[in-house]
Design an enzyme around this catalytic site. Structure first.
Site, mmCIF file in Angstrom:
data_model
loop_
_atom_site.group_PDB
_atom_site.id
_atom_site.type_symbol
_atom_site.label_atom_id
_atom_site.label_comp_id
_atom_site.label_asym_id
_atom_site.label_seq_id
_atom_site.Cartn_x
_atom_site.Cartn_y
_atom_site.Cartn_z
ATOM 1 N N TYR A 177 18.726 38.880 38.759
ATOM 2 C CA TYR A 177 18.799 38.331 40.114
ATOM 3 C C TYR A 177 19.594 37.042 40.047
ATOM 4 O O TYR A 177 19.385 36.209 39.170
ATOM 5 C CB TYR A 177 17.383 38.028 40.638
ATOM 6 C CG TYR A 177 17.374 37.276 41.951
ATOM 7 C CD1 TYR A 177 17.293 37.954 43.162
ATOM 8 C CD2 TYR A 177 17.488 35.880 41.977
ATOM 9 C CE1 TYR A 177 17.306 37.268 44.364
ATOM 10 C CE2 TYR A 177 17.509 35.186 43.180
ATOM 11 C CZ TYR A 177 17.418 35.882 44.365
ATOM 12 O OH TYR A 177 17.442 35.195 45.551
ATOM 13 N N GLU A 228 23.745 36.264 47.536
ATOM 14 C CA GLU A 228 22.707 36.782 46.630
ATOM 15 C C GLU A 228 23.138 38.102 46.018
ATOM 16 O O GLU A 228 23.680 38.965 46.711
ATOM 17 C CB GLU A 228 21.403 36.986 47.422
ATOM 18 C CG GLU A 228 20.240 37.475 46.585
ATOM 19 C CD GLU A 228 19.034 37.837 47.453
ATOM 20 O OE1 GLU A 228 18.156 36.979 47.642
ATOM 21 O OE2 GLU A 228 18.974 38.979 47.937
#
Ligand code: GDP
Ligand code: MN
Length: 387
Positions: A101, A189
């Site tokens: 992530y 993101e």
């Protein structure tokens, strides 16, 4: 403004972030053609402005063109948490060894951008934050200096990225920060940032939120807006240059100045009503602006009454009254309207309204009184439409 995954990836690619090759498709036939062109296994991905598509069944692996056609038929038209799927992204399938992530966002409390990296990607990052907060490495960025390569290396070390992969991850961190800065984003993101079995790191998903107020500097990004996905009233307001936010209630609210509109919302709530929207006609509201604003509010079928709250400072109340009169004579206003005018030239404004003797318009001298009246009228309109 949120971008679709494929648009985010297009921007990522401009900053050098590795992404898979893919095509947009809006029909099963296009999905088949895309799969033919890409060759081999592909992933059929619903393009909606909301996350969690995988869990909702909006992402499917296909072995070839026929299966891509089949998955596309099933996914198109699907409802993913209130978002109807109207387009797909077909991309070359990836083999996945690990899911990381990576994001850049604003930490408003610290007044700095914040980079977060975790080797526990793929799943909800909120869940990781709750259950394994130590597994998310964080680093604030000095907005003037930007992110330095050594800082990105420290992030990789803190997150536990294997040494042999940190070169690639460092590069992507710097590129993602460059994209965040360059496109004036609020969030960039990558979840998951994958590692393939042959140790290639690549962005498999993209979440890109740009700052609406900076869009005028990025016409190419502004053009990515999906007009069809926008709320019709919000779209209408944007075209008319009116500040408008849609809410859940049934009292339409117009005021001049954001502060006054917010107070009006509070007063309506306090009196037991609920606002249908937030609409700021701005300072110096002229007749055309009032017509434009009323049109936006009236386009919302949930509006049962309108509360028009003006405090004249630079705005002159007689000018506003003329606007209201012009609006009501050009527009077919069927919902009751309560007007409260106070401040500069209020007496003249009220006299004009009285003279015009408009159907369905009631004048109130206080904000509280106006709110109570508007709620009462909305209630009566609701009761009438139910019976
Ligand atoms: P989201 O559910 O909206 O976050 O969509 P993502 O693009 O992140 O995809 C969700 C999950 O689908 C990923 O975490 C992967 O596990 C899986 N996935 C997506 N693309 C591929 C692919 O090319 N190959 C494989 N094996 N899995 C994929
Ligand atoms: Mn994802």
């Amino acid at each position: 403004m949120d971008l679709y995954e494929h648009q985010g990836k297009e921007l990522f690619a401009r900053y050098g972030i590795p992404v898979s090759e893919g095509r947009v498709a809006t029909t099963p036939e296009e999905a088949r053609t895309a799969a033919e062109e890409l060759g081999g296994q592909v992933v059929v991905k619903a393009q909606v402005l909301i996350g969690g598509r995988g869990k909702a069944g909006g992402i499917k692996l296909a072995s070839g063109p026929d299966e891509a056609f089949e998955h596309a038929s099933n996914i198109l038209g699907m409802d993913i948490r209130g978002h109807e799927v109207g387009r797909l992204w077909i991309e070359k399938a990836s083999d996945i060894k690990a899911e990381y992530y990576l994001s850049v966002t604003f930490d408003r409390a610290a007044k700095q951008p914040l980079i977060m990296l975790s080797t526990m990607g793929g799943v909800d990052i909120e869940q990781v934050a709750e259950e394994h907060p130590d597994r998310i490495a964080r680093r604030h960025v000095d907005p003037l200096l930007g992110i330095q390569p050594y800082e990105a290396r420290q992030l990789c070390f803190a997150a536990g990225v294997p040494v042999e992969l940190s070169g690639q991850v460092v590069k992507i961190i710097l590129q993602l920060y460059a994209a965040f800065r360059g496109e004036e984003a609020m969030l960039t993101e990558i979840n998951p940032l994958i590692v393939t079995p042959d140790d290639v790191v690549r962005a498999l998903d993209a979440k890109f939120t740009v700052d609406e107020s900076a869009l005028f500097r990025h016409p190419d990004v502004a053009a990515m807006r999906d007009v069809g996905a926008a709320d019709p009233q919000e779209q209408m307001a944007r075209e008319r240059g009116v500040t408008y936010v849609k809410l859940d209630g049934n009292v339409g609210i117009l005021g001049n100045g954001a502060g006054l509109v917010m107070s009006t919302l509070d007063v309506v709530e306090q009196c037991g009503g609920s606002a249908a929207n937030f609409l700021d006609v701005g300072g110096g509201a002229k007749a055309e602006e009032i017509v434009a604003s009323l049109e936006v509010i009236l386009a919302d079928p949930k509006v049962d009454s309108i509360l028009f709250n003006i405090f004249g400072g630079i705005t002159r109340c007689d000018e506003v009254a003329r606007g209201i009169i012009a609006a009501l004579t050009t527009l077919d206003v069927t919902v009751p309207m309560v007007v409260r005018l106070d401040g500069t030239a209020a007496a003249e404004g009220l006299a004009l309204l009285e003279q015009a003797d408009l159907d369905g318009v009631t004048v109130s001298s206080t904000m509280l009184g106006a709110a109570e009246l508007a709620i009462e009228k909305a209630g009566r309109a609701t009761a009438a439409s139910v019976s």
